[in-house]
Scaffold this active site. Structure first.
Site, PDB file in Angstrom:
ATOM      1  N   LYS A   1      44.056  38.656  37.092  1.00  0.00           N
ATOM      2  CA  LYS A   1      44.315  40.208  37.282  1.00  0.00           C
ATOM      3  C   LYS A   1      45.673  40.295  37.828  1.00  0.00           C
ATOM      4  O   LYS A   1      46.559  41.164  37.307  1.00  0.00           O
ATOM      5  CB  LYS A   1      43.304  40.762  38.170  1.00  0.00           C
ATOM      6  CG  LYS A   1      42.025  40.899  37.515  1.00  0.00           C
ATOM      7  CD  LYS A   1      41.066  41.265  38.611  1.00  0.00           C
ATOM      8  CE  LYS A   1      39.566  41.589  37.746  1.00  0.00           C
ATOM      9  NZ  LYS A   1      38.428  41.778  38.771  1.00  0.00           N
TER      10      LYS A   1
ATOM     11  N   GLN B   1      36.939  42.255  44.897  1.00  0.00           N
ATOM     12  CA  GLN B   1      36.276  41.333  44.121  1.00  0.00           C
ATOM     13  C   GLN B   1      35.060  41.252  44.530  1.00  0.00           C
ATOM     14  O   GLN B   1      34.687  40.950  45.689  1.00  0.00           O
ATOM     15  CB  GLN B   1      37.167  40.006  43.532  1.00  0.00           C
ATOM     16  CG  GLN B   1      36.789  39.335  42.840  1.00  0.00           C
ATOM     17  CD  GLN B   1      36.708  40.082  41.102  1.00  0.00           C
ATOM     18  OE1 GLN B   1      37.768  40.621  40.976  1.00  0.00           O
ATOM     19  NE2 GLN B   1      36.180  39.527  40.167  1.00  0.00           N
TER      20      GLN B   1
ATOM     21  N   ASP C   1      38.256  50.036  39.431  1.00  0.00           N
ATOM     22  CA  ASP C   1      36.723  49.490  39.016  1.00  0.00           C
ATOM     23  C   ASP C   1      35.948  50.684  38.260  1.00  0.00           C
ATOM     24  O   ASP C   1      35.156  50.321  37.650  1.00  0.00           O
ATOM     25  CB  ASP C   1      36.179  48.668  40.049  1.00  0.00           C
ATOM     26  CG  ASP C   1      36.438  47.015  39.939  1.00  0.00           C
ATOM     27  OD1 ASP C   1      36.857  46.592  39.051  1.00  0.00           O
ATOM     28  OD2 ASP C   1      36.329  46.591  41.428  1.00  0.00           O
TER      29      ASP C   1
END
Ligand code: GUN
Length: 317
Positions: free
Chosen positions: A75, A119, A142
């Site tokens: 990412k 995460q 997200d």
């Protein structure tokens, strides 16, 4: 509908293999499609930077679980490649809830950060739900915050969840229409199965959706009815040939490490689909790696640009 992917096939995103007399199977390459996406992201990031707003993404990583490290590195590297500012917050597995919340709070208030993600999964002593709710909904790239999930469910999304959006882009840009098609989603996670099933059934996508999970009875028969089968259960090579209708499209979301003494690292990566057995029956299938994964990251960066526009009151790019 905001963020509706552009229609039409893109040749770069697929390879066609003739697997038998009747079925020409395409491998849907997320790697190729994400690369072409990156060019668009680069242009948009450069335009914003030119206006004095360099898009910024912050990724929080707790602990040193190898799979998490791989995802986070990917990412951050991709964000940098498209010209975004990226921050990788590595916290020890022993971090306290209060210290983790303090980091989120700081990033929520940092003006140069437009997207924040933590995460998952987190170590068991930490409350992931609280962290998800603490991230500023305008920086929630997200699309995990209950407010954004609610908007999504109402058909008024600001952000789109990254993996479901990546799957929809991959299908659309490969010329695979979902309208009216029976799509069977294996798995009901908050990250993939549930939001994907919500999106697919909405106006504009218009698929007929069945969601299956570990307690579904007759799962094999249900899967066999799918025109489009999405495997997102986290079970290595769970989907076998007999679960797939000939000519179906198969999307494999799984990324599993399985022990393999013959591999240099002692393991190999595989999806939730037994690729070698299933691929010859399909009209199109995503590989692992190189299928859904790169598209997920491209959508994360697209969401970071959405975050910039939301926070600065700019019109959609
Ligand atoms: N863990 C697995 N996939 C994801 C994702 O897309 N976002 C976050 N935050 N954690 C994950």
């Amino acid at each position: 509908m905001p963020h509706r992917p552009a229609a039409g096939p893109r040749g770069a995103a697929r390879r066609t293999l003739r697997t038998g007399p009747d079925i020409a199977m395409k491998i849907l390459s997320g790697t190729a499609l994400a690369a072409s996406f990156e060019d668009d992201l680069k242009r948009e990031a450069a335009a914003l930077t030119g206006q004095g707003i360099r898009p910024g993404l912050a990724v929080i990583q707790v602990g040193e679980e190898p799979a998490t490290q791989v995802y986070v590195r990917s990412k951050v590297k991709t964000a940098e490649r498209v010209g975004m500012h990226s921050v990788d917050h590595k916290l020890p597995a022993t971090v306290t809830q209060a210290d983790l919340e303090a980091v989120v709070d700081r990033l929520n208030r940092a003006p140069h950060i437009n997207g924040v993600l933590c995460q998952m999964p987190l170590p068991p002593h930490l409350d992931g739900g609280r962290i998800t709710r603490l991230i500023d909904p305008l920086k929630d790239v997200d699309c995990f915050h209950p407010y954004n999930v609610g908007l999504l469910a109402l058909g008024e999304p600001r952000f789109l969840p990254c993996t479901p959006a990546g799957i929809l882009e991959l299908l659309t840009r490969s010329g695979i229409a979902v309208r009216g098609k029976h799509t069977v989603v294996l798995g009901r996670s908050n990250i993939v199965g549930r939001p994907l099933s919500i999106l697919l059934s909405q106006k504009g996508w218009d698929a007929t959706v069945t969601v299956c999970h570990s307690r579904s009875e007759g799962l094999v028969e249900l899967a066999r009815q799918a025109d489009i089968l999405v495997a997102a259960l986290g079970k290595p090579e769970f989907v076998r040939a007999e679960m797939v209708k000939p000519g179906a499209v198969v999307i494999d979301v799984g990324v599993n490490r399985v022990a393999d003494p013959t591999a240099r690292r002692g393991y190999r990566l595989c999806g939730d689909v037994h690729f070698a057995g299933v691929a010859p029956r399909t009209s199109a299938i995503t590989p692992v790696p190189g299928g859904v994964g790169p598209m997920t990251i491209a959508m994360l960066l697209r969401n970071t640009l959405v975050g910039v526009r939301l926070q600065h009151g700019l019109a959609e790019g």
